[in-house]
Structures are given as C-alpha cells and as structure tokens.
Scaffold this motif. Structure first.
Motif, PDB file in Angstrom:
ATOM      1  N   GLU A 138       7.144  -7.170  11.898  1.00 17.09           N
ATOM      2  CA  GLU A 138       6.789  -7.581  10.533  1.00 17.09           C
ATOM      3  C   GLU A 138       5.279  -7.836  10.498  1.00 17.09           C
ATOM      4  O   GLU A 138       4.737  -8.516  11.370  1.00 17.09           O
ATOM      5  N   ARG A 139       4.582  -7.270   9.517  1.00 15.66           N
ATOM      6  CA  ARG A 139       3.119  -7.217   9.550  1.00 15.66           C
ATOM      7  C   ARG A 139       2.460  -8.602   9.590  1.00 15.66           C
ATOM      8  O   ARG A 139       1.482  -8.811  10.315  1.00 15.66           O
ATOM      9  N   ARG A 140       2.992  -9.544   8.829  1.00 16.49           N
ATOM     10  CA  ARG A 140       2.348 -10.872   8.788  1.00 16.49           C
ATOM     11  C   ARG A 140       2.518 -11.591  10.126  1.00 16.49           C
ATOM     12  O   ARG A 140       1.627 -12.333  10.558  1.00 16.49           O
ATOM     13  N   ALA A 145     -14.452   0.903   1.070  1.00 10.72           N
ATOM     14  CA  ALA A 145     -14.982   1.568   2.276  1.00 10.72           C
ATOM     15  C   ALA A 145     -13.854   2.131   3.123  1.00 10.72           C
ATOM     16  O   ALA A 145     -13.851   2.014   4.355  1.00 10.72           O
ATOM     17  N   MET A 146     -12.885   2.765   2.450  1.00 14.49           N
ATOM     18  CA  MET A 146     -11.740   3.306   3.192  1.00 14.49           C
ATOM     19  C   MET A 146     -12.226   4.284   4.266  1.00 14.49           C
ATOM     20  O   MET A 146     -13.000   5.191   3.990  1.00 14.49           O
ATOM     21  N   GLY A 147     -11.796   4.073   5.496  1.00  9.82           N
ATOM     22  CA  GLY A 147     -12.194   4.924   6.614  1.00  9.82           C
ATOM     23  C   GLY A 147     -13.319   4.342   7.443  1.00  9.82           C
ATOM     24  O   GLY A 147     -13.677   4.909   8.489  1.00  9.82           O
ATOM     25  N   GLY A 203      -5.013  -0.241   8.526  1.00  9.74           N
ATOM     26  CA  GLY A 203      -3.788   0.506   8.280  1.00  9.74           C
ATOM     27  C   GLY A 203      -3.873   1.916   8.833  1.00  9.74           C
ATOM     28  O   GLY A 203      -4.957   2.431   9.124  1.00  9.74           O
ATOM     29  N   ASP A 204      -2.723   2.568   8.970  1.00 13.34           N
ATOM     30  CA  ASP A 204      -2.715   3.948   9.477  1.00 13.34           C
ATOM     31  C   ASP A 204      -3.438   4.881   8.510  1.00 13.34           C
ATOM     32  O   ASP A 204      -4.188   5.773   8.934  1.00 13.34           O
ATOM     33  N   GLY A 205      -3.270   4.645   7.206  1.00 10.78           N
ATOM     34  CA  GLY A 205      -3.950   5.493   6.226  1.00 10.78           C
ATOM     35  C   GLY A 205      -5.450   5.330   6.302  1.00 10.78           C
ATOM     36  O   GLY A 205      -6.198   6.323   6.269  1.00 10.78           O
ATOM     37  N   GLU A 206      -5.887   4.103   6.441  1.00  9.05           N
ATOM     38  CA  GLU A 206      -7.325   3.825   6.538  1.00  9.05           C
ATOM     39  C   GLU A 206      -7.897   4.448   7.804  1.00  9.05           C
ATOM     40  O   GLU A 206      -8.968   5.064   7.782  1.00  9.05           O
ATOM     41  N   MET A 207      -7.183   4.321   8.907  1.00  8.30           N
ATOM     42  CA  MET A 207      -7.650   4.884  10.186  1.00  8.30           C
ATOM     43  C   MET A 207      -7.691   6.403  10.117  1.00  8.30           C
ATOM     44  O   MET A 207      -8.630   7.042  10.603  1.00  8.30           O
ATOM     45  N   GLU A 243      -0.617   0.580  -0.357  1.00 12.32           N
ATOM     46  CA  GLU A 243      -1.169   0.029  -1.590  1.00 12.32           C
ATOM     47  C   GLU A 243      -1.066   0.984  -2.766  1.00 12.32           C
ATOM     48  O   GLU A 243      -0.984   0.571  -3.920  1.00 12.32           O
ATOM     49  N   THR A 244      -1.061   2.276  -2.478  1.00  8.68           N
ATOM     50  CA  THR A 244      -1.058   3.245  -3.572  1.00  8.68           C
ATOM     51  C   THR A 244       0.336   3.770  -3.901  1.00  8.68           C
ATOM     52  O   THR A 244       0.477   4.740  -4.639  1.00  8.68           O
ATOM     53  N   GLY A 245       1.373   3.126  -3.346  1.00  8.63           N
ATOM     54  CA  GLY A 245       2.720   3.507  -3.749  1.00  8.63           C
ATOM     55  C   GLY A 245       3.615   4.035  -2.656  1.00  8.63           C
ATOM     56  O   GLY A 245       4.616   4.707  -2.930  1.00  8.63           O
TER      57      GLY A 245
HETATM   58  C1  LIG Z   1     -11.940   6.616  -0.523  1.00  8.31           C
HETATM   59  C2  LIG Z   1     -10.659   6.011  -1.015  1.00  8.31           C
HETATM   60  N1  LIG Z   1      -9.567   6.778  -1.153  1.00  8.31           N
HETATM   61  C3  LIG Z   1      -8.398   6.247  -1.561  1.00  8.31           C
HETATM   62  C4  LIG Z   1      -8.330   4.920  -1.881  1.00  8.31           C
HETATM   63  C5  LIG Z   1      -7.032   4.352  -2.406  1.00  8.31           C
HETATM   64  N2  LIG Z   1      -6.359   3.553  -1.397  1.00  8.31           N
HETATM   65  C6  LIG Z   1      -6.520   2.225  -1.301  1.00  8.31           C
HETATM   66  S1  LIG Z   1      -5.580   1.539  -0.114  1.00  8.31           S
HETATM   67  C7  LIG Z   1      -4.903   3.028   0.253  1.00  8.31           C
HETATM   68  C8  LIG Z   1      -3.793   3.172   1.267  1.00  8.31           C
HETATM   69  C9  LIG Z   1      -4.054   2.453   2.519  1.00  8.31           C
HETATM   70  O1  LIG Z   1      -3.003   2.731   3.398  1.00  8.31           O
HETATM   71  P1  LIG Z   1      -2.967   2.066   4.806  1.00  8.31           P
HETATM   72  O2  LIG Z   1      -4.338   1.972   5.355  1.00  8.31           O
HETATM   73  O3  LIG Z   1      -1.969   2.779   5.637  1.00  8.31           O
HETATM   74  O4  LIG Z   1      -2.506   0.583   4.499  1.00  8.31           O
HETATM   75  P2  LIG Z   1      -1.065  -0.014   4.114  1.00  8.31           P
HETATM   76  O5  LIG Z   1      -1.226  -0.619   2.758  1.00  8.31           O
HETATM   77  O6  LIG Z   1      -0.057   1.081   4.135  1.00  8.31           O
HETATM   78  O7  LIG Z   1      -0.795  -1.053   5.168  1.00  8.31           O
HETATM   79  C10 LIG Z   1      -5.432   4.052  -0.531  1.00  8.31           C
HETATM   80  C11 LIG Z   1      -5.040   5.472  -0.446  1.00  8.31           C
HETATM   81  C12 LIG Z   1      -9.488   4.156  -1.745  1.00  8.31           C
HETATM   82  N3  LIG Z   1      -9.495   2.839  -2.021  1.00  8.31           N
HETATM   83  N4  LIG Z   1     -10.643   4.711  -1.312  1.00  8.31           N
END
Ligand SMILES: Cc1ncc(C[n+]2csc(CCOP(=O)(O)OP(=O)(O)O)c2C)c(N)n1
Length: 195
Positions: free
Chosen positions: A8-10, A51-53, A76-80, A110-112
């Motif tokens: 669990e993440r928290r 600053a995603m990424g 997060g995996d998406g951010e990484m 966060e995006t669904g």
């Molecule tokens: C450059 C950019 N692209 C897309 C987004 C939209 N966005 C915000 S959070 C997110 C998803 C993050 O997913 P993850 O890092 O896996 O975190 P989780 O919430 O799943 O733990 C996205 C696509 C953004 N903020 N900036």
C-alpha cells in the motif's frame, strides 16, 4: 505478480521516511507528492507539482551537491518512464548517496489510471541495472523495503527500487504549492541563502 499481494503506497512512503535523520527527499508530481505530505511535512522535502520526468535528475543534482547526506527520490512509474534518460546519467555517475524509489502501480494514476508500460512487462529495475545502477531491485514486501531503506542511509552505492504497489487512490493530502517557498525553505534547512 498478483495484484492482491501489492504493498500500500502510504505504508511504503511512511516507512521510507521514518526516522529520516538528515535525509533529503524529492517527490515526483501527483500521488507521490501527496503520499510524502501525508507522511508529515518537512523542511527537507522537495515536492514537485510539475516537471514530469525530472524528479530523478533533481535528485541526482542534489546528491552531487550534498554528498554527505542521503538523497531519496520517490516517484511514480509514469513519471520515471517520462525521464528514463536520467537513469543513464545516474548509472554513469553513481553517486553513493542517491536512492530512487519508484512507486510502481503500473498506471498513470492522476490522469485516470491508464495502464503504463510496466503493466505490459517493462521492468524498471532491469532498465536501471542496465544503465549501471548495480544495486537495483524489484520490491514486493516490507522486509525488502526495510533493507532498501537501510542501504540508502548507509550511502554505499547508488540504488534503485521498483516497489510494486496497489493501484489505489487514497485521499489527496496537498503539499505546499508555492515552488519558491518550498525551494527556499529547503535551502534554509541546509544553511543556504534564498535565491
Ligand atoms: C509533461 C506532462 N505530461 C503529462 C502530465 C499529466 N500527468 C500528471 S501526473 C501524470 C501521471 C503520473 O503517473 P505516475 O507517475 O505513475 O504516478 P501515479 O499517480 O500513478 O502514482 C500525468 C500523465 C503532466 N503533468 N506533465
């Protein structure tokens, strides 16, 4: 790995920042930032709201600038996945005081809750290892998490963990949103002047 066995993440984030001492923490945008705030606000938390990424690169810079302190990136995996190139640079510099913890729920929460690449088999720990971060692992239980936490405080080598977590969505606990305030509070806690 079956979804029922996930951490669990928290709980994960609370364990990572427990008894933190002089730990510096960078959190990736969205859920990891809410998780870090939920575990208690701290002057040495660098919350990202955008600053995603870039979370791992910010951690790399901090680790190189503050070599005596452990630095933990929680993201997060998406951010990484958006900033995978950071792992190549971290692998070549290998700052011993840097640890990257990816909360891998296999989704863009966060995006669904769209599935991310790790949902179809991509292993971020394997990518990190191939990039030169030898101490790289997938974590699925609290015992391995405790070992990762101990290693980060030992500051012996750069480390990476893909921590498999549930794809849940706990209530948001919003961190301070003013980036200049967060930056200068962080700097002040390190004894540095505001900029
Ligand atoms: C450059 C950019 N692209 C897309 C987004 C939209 N966005 C915000 S959070 C997110 C998803 C993050 O997913 P993850 O890092 O896996 O975190 P989780 O919430 O799943 O733990 C996205 C696509 C953004 N903020 N900036």
């Amino acid at each position: 790995m079956s979804a029922e066995n996930r951490l669990e993440r928290r709980t994960v984030v609370a364990e990572l920042v427990r008894d933190r001492g002089d730990l510096l923490v960078v959190s990736g945008l969205g859920s990891p930032t809410w998780d870090l705030m939920a575990s208690g606000d701290h002057d040495l938390n660098c919350y990202l709201w955008g600053a995603m990424g870039a979370a791992a690169t910010i951690g790399l810079g901090l680790a190189l600038a503050q070599r005596d302190r452990p630095v933990l990136v929680i993201t997060g995996d998406g951010e990484m996945l958006m900033g995978l190139g950071a792992l190549a640079t971290i692998g070549s510099r290998r700052p011993p005081n840097l640890a990257i913890a990816v909360l891998d729920n296999e989704h863009y929460g966060e995006t669904g809750m769209q599935p991310s690449h790790t949902a179809t088999g991509l292993r971020l720990d394997a990518v990190a290892r191939d990039c030169g971060i030898a101490a790289s692992e997938e974590i699925a239980d609290l015992e391995a998490l405790a070992t990762f936490r101990a290693r980060l405080h030992a500051k012996d080598d750069a480390s990476f963990a893909a921590i498999k977590i549930e794809a849940d969505d706990p209530p948001r606990v919003l961190a301070p949103r003013d980036g200049v305030y967060v930056k200068n509070r962080f700097r002040a806690a390190l004894g540095l002047d505001p900029i």
